[in-house]
Design a protein around this motif. Structure first.
Motif, PDB file in Angstrom:
ATOM      1  N   GLU A 250       0.833  -1.200   0.000  1.00  0.00           N
ATOM      2  CA  GLU A 250       0.000   0.000   0.000  1.00  0.00           C
ATOM      3  C   GLU A 250       0.868   1.250   0.000  1.00  0.00           C
ATOM      4  OE1 GLU A 250      -2.461   0.285   3.495  1.00  0.00           O
ATOM      5  OE2 GLU A 250      -3.269   2.231   2.896  1.00  0.00           O
ATOM      6  N   LEU A 251       0.678   2.099  -0.999  1.00  0.00           N
ATOM      7  CA  LEU A 251       1.409   3.365  -1.014  1.00  0.00           C
ATOM      8  C   LEU A 251       0.589   4.437  -0.309  1.00  0.00           C
ATOM      9  CD1 LEU A 251       2.776   1.868  -3.538  1.00  0.00           C
ATOM     10  CD2 LEU A 251       3.394   4.172  -4.251  1.00  0.00           C
TER      11      LEU A 251
ATOM     12  N   ARG B 129       1.144  -7.323   4.961  1.00  0.00           N
ATOM     13  CA  ARG B 129       0.913  -5.903   4.650  1.00  0.00           C
ATOM     14  C   ARG B 129       2.211  -5.107   4.668  1.00  0.00           C
ATOM     15  NH1 ARG B 129      -4.244  -4.274   5.830  1.00  0.00           N
ATOM     16  NH2 ARG B 129      -3.590  -2.382   4.789  1.00  0.00           N
ATOM     17  N   LEU B 130       2.436  -4.400   3.570  1.00  0.00           N
ATOM     18  CA  LEU B 130       3.607  -3.526   3.491  1.00  0.00           C
ATOM     19  C   LEU B 130       3.127  -2.129   3.145  1.00  0.00           C
ATOM     20  CD1 LEU B 130       6.628  -2.799   3.129  1.00  0.00           C
ATOM     21  CD2 LEU B 130       6.529  -3.828   0.850  1.00  0.00           C
ATOM     22  N   ILE B 131       3.515  -1.165   3.955  1.00  0.00           N
ATOM     23  CA  ILE B 131       3.183   0.230   3.655  1.00  0.00           C
ATOM     24  C   ILE B 131       4.434   0.931   3.129  1.00  0.00           C
ATOM     25  CG2 ILE B 131       2.654   2.483   4.699  1.00  0.00           C
ATOM     26  CD1 ILE B 131       0.419   1.317   6.153  1.00  0.00           C
TER      27      ILE B 131
ATOM     28  N   GLY C 245       1.597  -3.297  13.226  1.00  0.00           N
ATOM     29  CA  GLY C 245       1.829  -4.599  12.591  1.00  0.00           C
ATOM     30  C   GLY C 245       2.166  -4.543  11.108  1.00  0.00           C
ATOM     31  N   PHE C 246       2.328  -3.345  10.559  1.00  0.00           N
ATOM     32  CA  PHE C 246       2.698  -3.241   9.143  1.00  0.00           C
ATOM     33  C   PHE C 246       4.217  -3.299   8.995  1.00  0.00           C
ATOM     34  CE2 PHE C 246      -1.254  -0.738   9.432  1.00  0.00           C
ATOM     35  CZ  PHE C 246      -2.002  -1.290   8.406  1.00  0.00           C
TER      36      PHE C 246
ATOM     37  N   VAL D  96      -0.277  -3.785  -5.747  1.00  0.00           N
ATOM     38  CA  VAL D  96      -0.003  -2.418  -5.307  1.00  0.00           C
ATOM     39  C   VAL D  96      -1.326  -1.666  -5.214  1.00  0.00           C
ATOM     40  CG1 VAL D  96       1.114  -0.244  -5.976  1.00  0.00           C
ATOM     41  CG2 VAL D  96       2.281  -2.432  -6.366  1.00  0.00           C
ATOM     42  N   VAL D  97      -1.558  -0.989  -4.114  1.00  0.00           N
ATOM     43  CA  VAL D  97      -2.790  -0.211  -3.972  1.00  0.00           C
ATOM     44  C   VAL D  97      -2.476   1.187  -3.439  1.00  0.00           C
ATOM     45  CG1 VAL D  97      -4.128  -2.319  -3.447  1.00  0.00           C
ATOM     46  CG2 VAL D  97      -3.365  -0.860  -1.566  1.00  0.00           C
ATOM     47  N   GLY D  98      -3.408   2.097  -3.667  1.00  0.00           N
ATOM     48  CA  GLY D  98      -3.239   3.452  -3.142  1.00  0.00           C
ATOM     49  C   GLY D  98      -4.194   4.412  -3.829  1.00  0.00           C
ATOM     50  N   ILE D  99      -4.321   5.600  -3.271  1.00  0.00           N
ATOM     51  CA  ILE D  99      -5.218   6.599  -3.858  1.00  0.00           C
ATOM     52  C   ILE D  99      -4.584   7.171  -5.139  1.00  0.00           C
ATOM     53  CG2 ILE D  99      -6.209   7.219  -1.586  1.00  0.00           C
ATOM     54  CD1 ILE D  99      -4.576   9.877  -1.808  1.00  0.00           C
ATOM     55  N   PRO D 100      -5.371   7.824  -5.988  1.00  0.00           N
ATOM     56  CA  PRO D 100      -4.814   8.380  -7.218  1.00  0.00           C
ATOM     57  C   PRO D 100      -3.655   9.344  -6.934  1.00  0.00           C
ATOM     58  CG  PRO D 100      -7.202   8.469  -7.280  1.00  0.00           C
ATOM     59  CD  PRO D 100      -6.830   8.025  -5.898  1.00  0.00           C
TER      60      PRO D 100
END
Ligand code: G4P
Length: 288
Positions: free
Chosen positions: A29-30, A53-55, A79-80, A125-129
């Motif tokens: 997650e970005l 989970r990786l931030i 926990g990330f 990979v996930v994240g807002i625009p």
């Protein structure tokens, strides 16, 4: 000002992600390091439960170095796995590779016990625009990464990018939509340019930015625009006065000699977004 987003897109994106998440071991997650909470949608915690989970604290190059450390500790405590990142550069990619393996240690171990060898970790990979998802995928995968093509029956219609023998990445990132319960969140997203400026009141946005900066980063505006944030008696100058000083010092004056506040506001936001005001973080984790 009332900040809005588009609920129609949101539902569709969420449904797609629910499907995609079934295929993966790890959610990457970005978030934007300048506003790590405002730039994430906590729905991902529910969608990604039972996954590693990786931030990635992306655009860390634009954020306050000390606060990057605070945010890293904050997310680690929850926990990330966390890595600070400038997604345009390749220098953190080895660290990310190692962290991916570390975060999926249990799965690798489970596979080993069952006699399954060399099954790659699958990640998405996930994240807002605009948070840097495509930039990250490009940098991380590089030119060498081969697309694996469809795998009928298993990952129908999905393209995977094979990074190495250990990791595969879903080639289309998941789009998360920012959460707007709190208008302050909308304001922070607007500051960093995550909303369409044409629907915003830029003057108001810049005044809020000035108020935040003079409070939390005193001197940052003085340094850039040779102005005074406090008067001779030591009292804070009003944001509109600061904007007016910026306008005068940067020649944002209309032909009749009138101050062009909007032009100064655009200039200020642009300087902030591109890092010309320095490395600034616009929210801090509570309790830190
Ligand atoms: P997205 O897929 O999540 O929508 O984001 P994308 O990769 O397109 O990145 C959005 C912008 O952010 C790009 O700028 C990209 O270069 C920049 N960016 C991504 N990661 C970083 C980072 O770690 N640090 C910095 N400083 N910038 C980063 P762009 O194409 O020039 O667009 P824009 O700046 O004109 O919006």
């Amino acid at each position: 000002m009332n900040y809005q987003w588009y609920p129609g897109h949101m539902t569709k994106a969420k449904r797609q992600m629910q499907e995609d998440i079934k295929l993966i071991d790890l959610v990457i997650e970005l978030v934007d390091a300048r506003i790590p909470l405002s730039s994430r949608n906590p729905d991902i915690d529910d969608l990604g439960k039972n996954k590693a989970r990786l931030i990635l604290l992306n655009k860390a190059d634009l954020a306050d170095e000390k606060k990057n450390k605070l945010w890293k500790a904050y997310f680690q405590e929850q926990g990330f796995f966390v890595v600070e990142l400038d997604a345009r550069k390749r220098n953190s990619m080895k660290l990310i590779q190692d962290t991916i393996l570390e975060s999926c240690k249990e799965k690798i171990e489970r596979d080993r016990r069952r006699g399954i060898k060399n099954r790659p970790i699958r990640a998405m990979v996930v994240g807002i625009p605009n948070v840097g998802k495509s930039t990250f995928i490009n940098t991380f995968a590089g030119k060498a990464a081969a697309k694996t093509g469809n795998r009928p029956g298993v990952t129908k219609g999905k393209q995977w990018i094979r990074l190495n023998k250990n990791v595969e990445l879903l080639d289309t990132p998941g789009i998360l939509w920012p959460k707007f319960d709190d208008q302050a969140v909308g304001m922070r997203l607007a500051w960093i340019g995550s909303m369409n400026d044409s629907i915003l009141n830029i003057d108001e946005l810049s005044l809020d930015l000035i108020a935040y900066l003079t409070e939390n980063y005193p001197g940052a505006l003085e340094k850039r625009y040779q102005l005074q944030e406090t008067d001779d008696a030591g009292t804070k100058v009003k944001p509109v006065e600061v904007l007016s000083q910026i306008a005068k010092n940067r020649n944002c004056i209309r032909s009749g000699g009138e101050i062009d506040y909007s032009k100064a506001a655009v200039l200020l936001l642009d300087d902030f977004r591109s890092g010309r005001l320095g490395r600034l973080t616009m929210e801090v984790p509570s309790g830190f």
